[in-house]
Design an enzyme around this catalytic site. Structure first.
Site, mmCIF file in Angstrom:
data_model
loop_
_atom_site.group_PDB
_atom_site.id
_atom_site.type_symbol
_atom_site.label_atom_id
_atom_site.label_comp_id
_atom_site.label_asym_id
_atom_site.label_seq_id
_atom_site.Cartn_x
_atom_site.Cartn_y
_atom_site.Cartn_z
ATOM 1 N N HIS A 1 45.760 23.404 35.556
ATOM 2 C CA HIS A 1 44.482 23.126 36.203
ATOM 3 C C HIS A 1 44.636 22.151 37.365
ATOM 4 C CE1 HIS A 1 41.642 25.370 33.730
ATOM 5 N NE2 HIS A 1 42.551 25.219 32.792
ATOM 6 N N GLU B 1 41.019 40.050 31.100
ATOM 7 C CA GLU B 1 42.122 39.082 31.107
ATOM 8 C C GLU B 1 42.990 39.188 29.861
ATOM 9 O OE1 GLU B 1 40.425 35.145 31.418
ATOM 10 O OE2 GLU B 1 38.642 35.754 30.317
ATOM 11 N N CYS C 1 39.469 37.702 40.231
ATOM 12 C CA CYS C 1 39.067 36.301 40.425
ATOM 13 C C CYS C 1 40.173 35.335 40.019
ATOM 14 C CB CYS C 1 37.784 35.986 39.653
ATOM 15 S SG CYS C 1 37.963 36.067 37.860
#
Length: 537
Positions: free
Chosen positions: A188, A427, A498
């Protein structure tokens, strides 16, 4: 001069002082004190300082995110002066001759235990407030201060690693670049660096005494230079200026269409995590928001965000985008995104555990609160909803049943809402392989290549030791993407990407050839991807 070789996460050059984000040891030790009144005075002075800090935080939050989100700091101020809380601390100091830090820590534990046993939801929510206020007092008394960066000068931020809950608290205007000892290219921290368009390197073992020294981060080569020699400094300044000129040239693409030379239109959207990122997306001329990570609403708080708190944020985003599409992903926590007040037990394999839609379907009250806020906000703009971590048609049918119930409730109450598209994230390999069945149930697919890649390749994207084995261009991943695109179009729905792979310019032409209708990338990558789209035949 010291040169430290790390791994590149995001390119560019940053020059400035180094600031180290140190994790404080918050362990409290019991000490015997003789001068109890002096100890109480220490506590009272710390309480005044805490009140001053909270007022500054309230004023800052009020200006940046509005009254609803700022109110938590007002609640903490009230907790500081609560007589039961104050008397518990002062009585413990007087009666047990203990130091203020210990009295505060014990009071925090006692109050937390008491609140947790109460039936009232509001009182149970106060557990996090007590702990937060108490930790602030202990930090002040111990002279530790906050874990977050102090000072007004922008710095190269050096840290062991950054958790998602830490990144959302950073004042991003003070960060020139990221340097971490640990983490992976898909962490992240890396995603945040790409969103902010700043250099970042990982696996860089910087020395502890480098704080406040001048550093250079060369994001392209993955190097950190400490106290650089004049010649290198001049060279890097020139490189930085060239990069700035390149960015200026990209600015000329603003207002241009995202259309290939052959006339195919691509919807080029941006991935964002909060309201400030929305402004960055607009600044970079994104045609919409392809992924709004709603979990940051939860990560920023120490309690479950209420329906009203969420509604205000979603409404602001919808209104700010002024009719452009805003695709909001429902709560996606678990794995590496942990939130204390959810009380989720540690798992041996969290990436494949209790996370995302599984939590939402298990805790329907949390899910329904978010859906109500989303549907209410849809009356103020072009909001779509997408659901993460889907593996079955049964999950989608259950989600549709819950969302239909929310719409009925709102209609019965006379509350308006928009015509909301509902889609799912592809995903997991399971979702990709049954995408022909899933396509019959939803309005769109958005492919999350980050998780799809790690699950397909059996590679934990948070494990830096596996970076050398990770191949985002692996034929298996590309075949799954093609399969999903084909099945979406057969069912008459649109499909986009995305995940981080959407910003990989070396694959842009491949994605267009596959038939992808949309690419959603970090705001900083909108214009570079636009340039590539417009150059593609």
């Amino acid at each position: 001069m010291i040169k430290i070789q790390g791994k590149s996460v995001f390119g560019g050059v940053a020059i400035g002082p180094i600031g180290i984000l140190r994790k404080k040891d918050k362990k409290v030790i019991r000490n015997h004190v003789e001068q109890v009144e002096e100890e109480i005075k220490r506590y009272e002075d710390a309480s005044k300082e805490a009140e001053s800090q909270l007022q500054k935080l309230y004023d800052k939050a009020l200006n940046e995110v509005g009254e609803a989100d700022a109110d938590i700091f007002h609640v903490h101020q009230l907790m500081l002066s609560d007589m039961d809380y104050v008397e518990s601390i002062t009585n413990m100091i007087r009666m047990q001759n203990v130091n203020a830090e210990y009295a505060i820590a014990m009071t925090s534990d006692n109050f937390s235990t008491l609140f947790e046993t109460m039936d009232d939801d509001y009182m149970r929510a106060r557990v996090a407030d007590v702990k937060d206020v108490s930790n602030r007092l202990i930090q002040i008394l111990s002279g530790q201060g906050d874990d977050m960066l102090q000072g007004d000068v922008p710095v190269i931020l050096a840290a062991d690693d950054l958790a998602p809950s830490e990144t959302v608290q950073l004042d991003k205007s003070k960060i020139l670049a990221f340097v971490t000892r640990y983490g992976s290219a898909n962490s992240h921290t890396a995603i945040l660096a790409r969103t902010m368009n700043i250099p970042a390197i990982i696996s860089a073992d910087f020395p502890e005494d480098c704080e406040e020294k001048i550093g250079i981060v060369d994001g392209a080569s993955g190097c950190l230079y400490i106290e650089p020699e004049p010649e290198l400094l001049r060279e890097m300044e020139e490189k930085q200026q060239k990069e700035q000129k390149k960015q200026e040239l990209l600015q000329t693409l603003k207002g241009k269409e995202d259309v290939t030379l052959g006339g195919k239109k691509i919807n080029l959207y941006a991935n964002v995590g909060n309201i400030s990122d929305v402004m960055t997306a607009l600044k970079n001329d994104a045609a919409g928001i392809g992924l709004f990570r709603s979990e940051f609403l939860y990560l920023e708080k120490d309690h479950y965000p209420t329906e009203e708190e969420q509604f205000q944020v979603y409404k602001t985003v919808a209104e700010t985008m002024a009719g452009k599409k805003v695709i909001i992903r429902t709560l996606d926590i678990g794995a590496d995104k942990r939130i204390d007040y959810f009380n989720i037990e540690p798992e041996e394999n969290p990436a494949m555990g209790y996370r995302a839609i599984r939590i939402c379907l298990d805790r329907e009250d949390v899910f329904k609160t978010q859906l109500r806020a989303l549907y209410r906000a849809s009356a103020y703009g072009n909001i779509s909803i997408m659901y993460p971590m889907i593996i079955s048609v049964e999950e989608v049918k259950k989600i549709k049943e819950i969302s239909a119930g929310i719409r009925r409730e709102l209609s019965a109450a006379g509350i308006s809402f928009g015509n909301v598209e509902e889609g799912i994230m592809i995903e997991t390999p399971a979702a990709a392989l049954i995408s022909d069945l899933l396509a019959k149930e939803v309005d769109f697919f958005s492919i999350g290549t980050n998780d799809l890649s790690q699950y397909t390749l059996a590679i934990d994207r948070q494990n830096p030791k596996l970076d050398i084995f990770f191949d985002p261009h692996h034929p298996a991943i590309l075949r799954l993407l093609q399969m999903v695109a084909d099945n979406a179009h057969k069912a008459g729905i649109w499909v986009g990407i995305c995940g981080e792979l959407g910003a990989d310019i070396s694959l842009t032409e491949t994605f267009i050839r596959m038939g992808m209708d949309e690419l959603s990338v970090s705001p900083a990558m909108v214009l570079p991807v636009r340039q590539k789209i417009r150059e593609t035949t």
